[in-house]
Enzyme design. Structure first.
Site, mmCIF file in Angstrom:
data_model
loop_
_atom_site.group_PDB
_atom_site.id
_atom_site.type_symbol
_atom_site.label_atom_id
_atom_site.label_comp_id
_atom_site.label_asym_id
_atom_site.label_seq_id
_atom_site.Cartn_x
_atom_site.Cartn_y
_atom_site.Cartn_z
ATOM 1 N N ASN A 9 0.874 -1.179 0.000
ATOM 2 C CA ASN A 9 0.000 0.000 0.000
ATOM 3 C C ASN A 9 0.910 1.229 0.000
ATOM 4 O OD1 ASN A 9 -1.762 2.076 0.518
ATOM 5 N ND2 ASN A 9 -2.390 1.340 2.554
ATOM 6 N N LYS A 11 0.156 4.242 -0.255
ATOM 7 C CA LYS A 11 -0.483 5.430 0.338
ATOM 8 C C LYS A 11 -0.249 6.639 -0.573
ATOM 9 C CE LYS A 11 -0.202 3.196 4.792
ATOM 10 N NZ LYS A 11 -0.053 3.279 6.244
ATOM 11 N N HIS A 94 -9.357 0.951 5.077
ATOM 12 C CA HIS A 94 -8.089 1.186 5.776
ATOM 13 C C HIS A 94 -8.328 2.123 6.957
ATOM 14 C CE1 HIS A 94 -4.012 2.495 6.609
ATOM 15 N NE2 HIS A 94 -3.613 1.404 5.983
ATOM 16 N N GLU A 96 -6.786 4.608 7.944
ATOM 17 C CA GLU A 96 -6.636 6.033 7.608
ATOM 18 C C GLU A 96 -7.909 6.555 6.952
ATOM 19 O OE1 GLU A 96 -2.944 5.515 5.506
ATOM 20 O OE2 GLU A 96 -2.039 4.913 7.414
ATOM 21 N N GLU A 166 -4.892 -4.900 10.678
ATOM 22 C CA GLU A 166 -3.890 -3.859 10.870
ATOM 23 C C GLU A 166 -4.176 -3.120 12.168
ATOM 24 O OE1 GLU A 166 -2.037 -2.653 6.849
ATOM 25 O OE2 GLU A 166 -3.834 -1.441 7.094
ATOM 26 N N GLY A 172 2.821 2.460 10.817
ATOM 27 C CA GLY A 172 3.756 3.572 10.666
ATOM 28 C C GLY A 172 4.472 3.971 11.941
ATOM 29 N N SER A 212 3.912 -1.873 10.443
ATOM 30 C CA SER A 212 5.357 -1.907 10.680
ATOM 31 C C SER A 212 5.986 -3.251 10.334
ATOM 32 C CB SER A 212 5.681 -1.497 12.127
ATOM 33 O OG SER A 212 5.235 -0.170 12.360
HETATM 34 P P1 13P Z 1 3.237 0.503 7.674
HETATM 35 O O1 13P Z 1 3.781 -0.767 7.043
HETATM 36 O O2 13P Z 1 3.931 1.745 7.156
HETATM 37 O O3 13P Z 1 3.184 0.427 9.151
HETATM 38 O O4 13P Z 1 1.725 0.660 7.158
HETATM 39 C C1 13P Z 1 0.880 -0.428 7.222
HETATM 40 C C2 13P Z 1 -0.345 -0.103 6.460
HETATM 41 O O5 13P Z 1 -1.098 0.781 6.857
HETATM 42 C C3 13P Z 1 -0.602 -0.840 5.222
HETATM 43 O O6 13P Z 1 -1.885 -0.630 4.761
#
Ligand code: 13P
Length: 249
Positions: A9, A11, A94, A96, A166, A172, A212
């Site tokens: 992803n 983003k 997601h 976010e 997740e 992150g 992560s």
């Molecule tokens: P990170 O791998 O940067 O922690 O993000 C995970 C994520 O949100 C994947 O959709």
């Protein structure tokens, strides 16, 4: 039998030229990954048609789709448009999107349905925030997300869905769930699926871990019986790291 999957992803990262370069690198390096592992990259919308031309081994995903089929929804991109651009997977729900754009379980359920109607495989995300885990509510939170987001589907529809657990506190932050925490939640999610759609459906559902995940911890996470791969954020922005994770099975 369920598939092993590593999905990236991206983003809101990489301009078009940078995205093309990264996709080319990932596709090239993908030849070194076991054929048992499905590789997916999900670049920003604007990259999709260009990136599609570069991919063969690696499959194409989008990061979102609209909750309506078509019409006067300025700025939105429909599931049908994604399908017409050769997209095969779409990340839905997601954290976010849930937290910054107010996506509720019912909006997410509409997106899942539209994705399926357009022959896209939803990568359905769920996961608790830290305060929910600290008060022991994480199983209930994830259960509600999964039930309200997915459990209106028929068995046939559900068979097309990939789930990504997740935990929000791991996204992150550099603090991944421990392999035991991931296994415990994945096993729980699989038990929910078994309760609704039966054991066979549960065994056939790929449940990915996200948060992560990196080459150094992917091996111990993926070694768990109910962890079928990863949804990768930051580490998907470097081809070496992304492919390193895919080689960790
Ligand atoms: P990170 O791998 O940067 O922690 O993000 C995970 C994520 O949100 C994947 O959709």
């Amino acid at each position: 039998m369920r598939k092993k999957i590593v999905a990236g992803n991206w983003k809101m990262n990489k301009n078009l030229q940078e995205g093309i370069t990264l996709a080319q690198e990932v596709e090239k390096m993908a030849s070194g990954v076991s054929g048992e592992v499905e590789l997916i990259i999900a670049p920003p919308f604007i990259h999709l048609t260009e990136v599609k031309k570069l991919l063969g081994r690696v499959k194409l995903g989008a990061q979102n789709c609209a909750s309506e089929a078509s019409g006067a929804f300025t700025g939105e991109v429909s599931a049908a448009m994604l399908a017409s651009a050769g997209v095969q997977y779409v990340i839905i729900g997601h954290s976010e999107r849930r937290s910054y754009y107010g996506e509720t379980n019912s909006i997410i359920n509409k997106k899942v349905r539209l994705a399926l109607e357009n022959n896209l495989h939803p990568i359905f995300c769920c996961g608790e925030v830290l305060s929910e885990r600290e008060k022991g509510a994480h199983f209930d939170v994830v259960r509600k997300q999964v039930e309200e987001g997915l459990f209106t589907l028929s068995s046939e529809e559900f068979s097309k869905v990939i789930i990504a657990y997740e935990p929000v506190w791991a996204i992150g932050t550099g603090v991944n769930a421990t392999p035991a925490q991931a296994q415990e939640m994945h096993q729980y999610i699989r038990s929910l699926i078994a309760g609704k759609y039966g054991e066979t459906a549960a065994n056939n559902t790929s449940i990915l871990y996200g948060g992560s995940c990196k080459p150094s911890n992917a091996g111990e996470l993926f070694a768990n019986p109910d962890v079928d791969g990863g949804l990768i954020g930051g580490a998907s922005l470097k081809a070496d790291d992304f492919i390193g994770i895919a080689k960790a099975f």
